[in-house]
Design an enzyme around this catalytic site. Sequence first.
Site, PDB file in Angstrom:
ATOM      1  N   ILE A 407       0.376   9.884 -14.412  1.00 58.40           N
ATOM      2  CA  ILE A 407       0.091  11.272 -14.030  1.00 58.40           C
ATOM      3  C   ILE A 407      -1.287  11.392 -13.408  1.00 58.40           C
ATOM      4  CG2 ILE A 407      -0.202  13.614 -14.863  1.00 58.40           C
ATOM      5  CD1 ILE A 407       1.569  12.827 -17.266  1.00 58.40           C
ATOM      6  N   GLY A 410      -8.475  10.251 -15.677  1.00 62.43           N
ATOM      7  CA  GLY A 410      -9.649  11.068 -15.927  1.00 62.43           C
ATOM      8  C   GLY A 410     -10.880  10.200 -15.864  1.00 62.43           C
ATOM      9  N   GLU A 414      -6.508   7.022 -18.558  1.00 61.75           N
ATOM     10  CA  GLU A 414      -5.407   7.220 -17.647  1.00 61.75           C
ATOM     11  C   GLU A 414      -4.281   7.865 -18.439  1.00 61.75           C
ATOM     12  OE1 GLU A 414      -3.217   2.948 -17.405  1.00 61.75           O
ATOM     13  OE2 GLU A 414      -5.091   3.120 -16.295  1.00 61.75           O
ATOM     14  N   ASP A 549     -16.090  21.764 -20.780  1.00 66.34           N
ATOM     15  CA  ASP A 549     -15.641  21.237 -19.488  1.00 66.34           C
ATOM     16  C   ASP A 549     -14.452  22.052 -18.981  1.00 66.34           C
ATOM     17  OD1 ASP A 549     -15.681  19.580 -17.291  1.00 66.34           O
ATOM     18  OD2 ASP A 549     -14.425  18.038 -18.207  1.00 66.34           O
TER      19      ASP A 549
HETATM   20  N1  LIG Z   1      -0.742  16.577 -21.623  1.00 62.80           N
HETATM   21  C1  LIG Z   1      -0.797  16.324 -20.319  1.00 62.80           C
HETATM   22  N2  LIG Z   1       0.253  16.553 -19.534  1.00 62.80           N
HETATM   23  C2  LIG Z   1       0.207  16.300 -18.226  1.00 62.80           C
HETATM   24  N3  LIG Z   1      -0.871  15.826 -17.606  1.00 62.80           N
HETATM   25  C3  LIG Z   1      -1.956  15.589 -18.327  1.00 62.80           C
HETATM   26  C4  LIG Z   1      -1.982  15.810 -19.718  1.00 62.80           C
HETATM   27  N4  LIG Z   1      -3.202  15.488 -20.191  1.00 62.80           N
HETATM   28  C5  LIG Z   1      -3.901  15.087 -19.132  1.00 62.80           C
HETATM   29  N5  LIG Z   1      -3.173  15.138 -18.015  1.00 62.80           N
HETATM   30  C6  LIG Z   1      -3.616  14.799 -16.680  1.00 62.80           C
HETATM   31  O1  LIG Z   1      -4.228  13.539 -16.700  1.00 62.80           O
HETATM   32  C7  LIG Z   1      -5.452  13.544 -16.006  1.00 62.80           C
HETATM   33  C8  LIG Z   1      -6.593  13.080 -16.871  1.00 62.80           C
HETATM   34  O2  LIG Z   1      -6.535  13.748 -18.092  1.00 62.80           O
HETATM   35  P1  LIG Z   1      -7.806  14.185 -18.925  1.00 62.80           P
HETATM   36  O3  LIG Z   1      -8.482  15.287 -18.183  1.00 62.80           O
HETATM   37  O4  LIG Z   1      -7.408  14.500 -20.306  1.00 62.80           O
HETATM   38  O5  LIG Z   1      -8.650  12.865 -18.915  1.00 62.80           O
HETATM   39  P2  LIG Z   1     -10.198  12.726 -18.939  1.00 62.80           P
HETATM   40  O6  LIG Z   1     -10.495  11.291 -18.913  1.00 62.80           O
HETATM   41  O7  LIG Z   1     -10.760  13.461 -20.079  1.00 62.80           O
HETATM   42  O8  LIG Z   1     -10.519  13.439 -17.565  1.00 62.80           O
HETATM   43  P3  LIG Z   1     -11.651  14.397 -17.139  1.00 62.80           P
HETATM   44  O9  LIG Z   1     -12.764  13.530 -16.784  1.00 62.80           O
HETATM   45  O10 LIG Z   1     -11.077  15.149 -15.962  1.00 62.80           O
HETATM   46  O11 LIG Z   1     -11.964  15.327 -18.216  1.00 62.80           O
HETATM   47  C9  LIG Z   1      -5.626  14.941 -15.505  1.00 62.80           C
HETATM   48  O12 LIG Z   1      -5.258  14.952 -14.171  1.00 62.80           O
HETATM   49  C10 LIG Z   1      -4.677  15.768 -16.290  1.00 62.80           C
HETATM   50  O13 LIG Z   1      -4.120  16.829 -15.554  1.00 62.80           O
END
Ligand SMILES: Nc1ncnc2c1ncn2[C@@H]1O[C@H](COP(=O)(O)OP(=O)(O)OP(=O)(O)O)[C@@H](O)[C@H]1O
Length: 741
Positions: A407, A410, A414, A549
């Site tokens: 998907i 982040g 991933e 955030d």
């Molecule tokens: N439950 C979910 N369902 C669908 N997509 C998700 C879900 N959780 C996260 N994503 C997608 O996955 C990607 C990364 O998720 P997330 O934001 O949790 O990771 P992160 O490492 O904390 O990223 P960021 O640096 O943006 O905060 C995002 O594009 C988000 O839309």
Amino acid sequence: MERRDNFLQPPAAAAAPAAGGGKGLPVPATGDATNLTSSSSSTSSLTLSPPDFLRQVQAALKRHRPTGSMQSNQPRATRVLVSRGEGSTKAVANPSVAQNPEGKVMQQRRGLLGASRLRNAAPDQNKAVVSSQDELLLTTPLTLGTITDTHDQNGGQNHQPKSDTDLLVDRKKSSMEVSSSQMASANALVGEDFKKDLFYLTSDPQLTSQRDNFPVAQVADDQGKNHKEIGIASAAVEMDIKYDAANLSRRIDEACDQNHGEPMTRCSAMGSSVTAVSLYSGPTIQSKSAAQIDQYASPAQMPQCGRESSGVSGHGSQKLHGVAMNHADCNTNKQQVDTNGGMDKPVSSSAVCLPSQGLSGNDQSLSAKDDGAPRRSKVEKECRKKNYDPDVFFKVNGKLYQKLGKIGSGGSSEVHKVISAECTIYALKKIKLKGRDYPTAYGFCQEIEYLNKLKGKSNIIQLIDYEVTDKSLLQDDSLSPRDGRIKDDHYIYMVLEYGEIDLANMVAQEWKKRNTSNMKIDENWLRFYWQQMLKAVNTIHEERIVHSDLKPANFLLVRGALKLIDFGIAKAIMNDTTNIQRDSQIGTLNYMSPEAFMCNEQDSGGNVIKCGRPSDIWSLGCILYQMVYGKTPFADYKNFWAKFKVVTDKNHKIKYEPVDNPWLIDLMQRCLAWDRNDRWRIPQLLEHPFLVPLVPRDLPSIDQDPCRLLMERVRVHWANPKLHSFIAELEKDQCRPATQM
Ligand SMILES: Nc1ncnc2c1ncn2[C@@H]1O[C@H](COP(=O)(O)OP(=O)(O)OP(=O)(O)O)[C@@H](O)[C@H]1O
């Protein structure tokens, strides 16, 4: 009541919106921003002395949505973060951190992490792990001496600071092609033994690559229970009905029911004698699929246990058939596949190798044969040896989830779309720990802590299950800080509710629509999602958590409702002042509040600037502004330093172009007041006239009442500023908020 009185103030009596400390609610003026935005707080006024690190920052990096359901060409907001561990190692260089020796900081992390609770918290969907606020993690002061411009090409997982003076701007992996390998589907034996949860999944890669067009699958509700079927990937689920016969037939019925009364596939269930059942939604299978499957599945698994050549034309358009087969079928198919080199035969389904006991597969549709116990046991033996293919499955707490596609990535993780044995779609967040320092790793565990705390909250994404493979991270028996980095291949897996689309994409789509059709803002659209955002953030604020955030990408649509995700840098509020110290991760530039930029600096009064709930309100204001104007308030300031200067300048006036409904501008101003003390809190915002229109009060409940009709007529023309004073006069005596009708 105070608020209602304020509503009734005529414009002349109303205070300037942003200068009123958020207490009064004037009749809004038009979109002229210059006289609408002000700030007047002594507590937060600063002598700007940006820390050294900031001078090093060149620009915030942007990330893009992946392809797939959430794909977009829109630039993605990028969180700025500083490696936690690196942050703490730079304590010497940073006076504020020097007072907090690293050891103490790390000790705080471990002690407050609630590791034992995490460890003991069974990933039971029904059992929320509630922790007392006092136990929550107090984050370390921001340490901004370590910022590197690291371009993370590896899914944001290898943050290796370059130098002491570099600022780590986490450049998230931007493009997210759905790699075929990630989406490979194949037959594989699931589970090392044949326990109750033994199951076997397969789907066709072509189908998974069209993952958003799939007819049927299930999505769990908030608690991961009561599955509902929605359009989703084709996957075959084969269950050992020896253990789950009752459920199986129920699920087949449900599956058929959910498919508008039509069976989504041909399901073969032959009562207790049937060994396995596949549910298919039947897209076309082409011979290419077989090759793909072979490519990604363990070759050893496929021929023996996994496949059935159903005679589907390699380039035809026949639908797949439901399959019920036993070991004899496995073997038969093995021969077929082997004969064809395992590559050129279309693969239509999967099969499961089941234990011999109690199996007597006689599914007529497939002419299943029972060749006798010796042969079965041989197949079983082979099957038992197989393990799952990590290219195809994730294993979390012993449960397998088949990958349906990536998907997104982040800053630190991933996220994959996966399907469970119960045929439920989830998002699986995988965080690689290897190479990370321990404080950072503990920080990741903290997200689990918050999600556990927020279990059952309908507007927060639900954590279904999780596993931290480095168990030591969950132990709090030793409070001594750990140095160094994690050396082994460890991961954190989080199984989450699946979100179909995020707000960033929805806003982009809305704006595309608006641009092509010259439409005005759809206020109902705005109200609908704004209210949901407010409620979601209110939920965490009530739990004394600050998200830190907030941005459109962190609101996901799940079955029509917005839910908040990504508590990666969320922080617990530690005391009644509701101020918190921010960790080394500081948010996403375009949505960062002034205090987030200046966190831990001192204001003119010598007070340390902290980030609390108002910081989230600012971010919400930026999101609202983006929904209204198509860009964030400071989007025109392209690089970090320019943004820093303008956002931290209390005299800077945010520009508000006129809009039809002046309350909208008033609302944005309530959120984007420079002084955090002037910003409205969520309960107030939920009562703002943009969401809660004023209606006539104390009028006879006769629909034809002339006064009421007049008021309604006036309301239709609400957008006309010239009518405001007139309305205000009328409402002074005649109106009251709608909620009190
Ligand atoms: N439950 C979910 N369902 C669908 N997509 C998700 C879900 N959780 C996260 N994503 C997608 O996955 C990607 C990364 O998720 P997330 O934001 O949790 O990771 P992160 O490492 O904390 O990223 P960021 O640096 O943006 O905060 C995002 O594009 C988000 O839309």
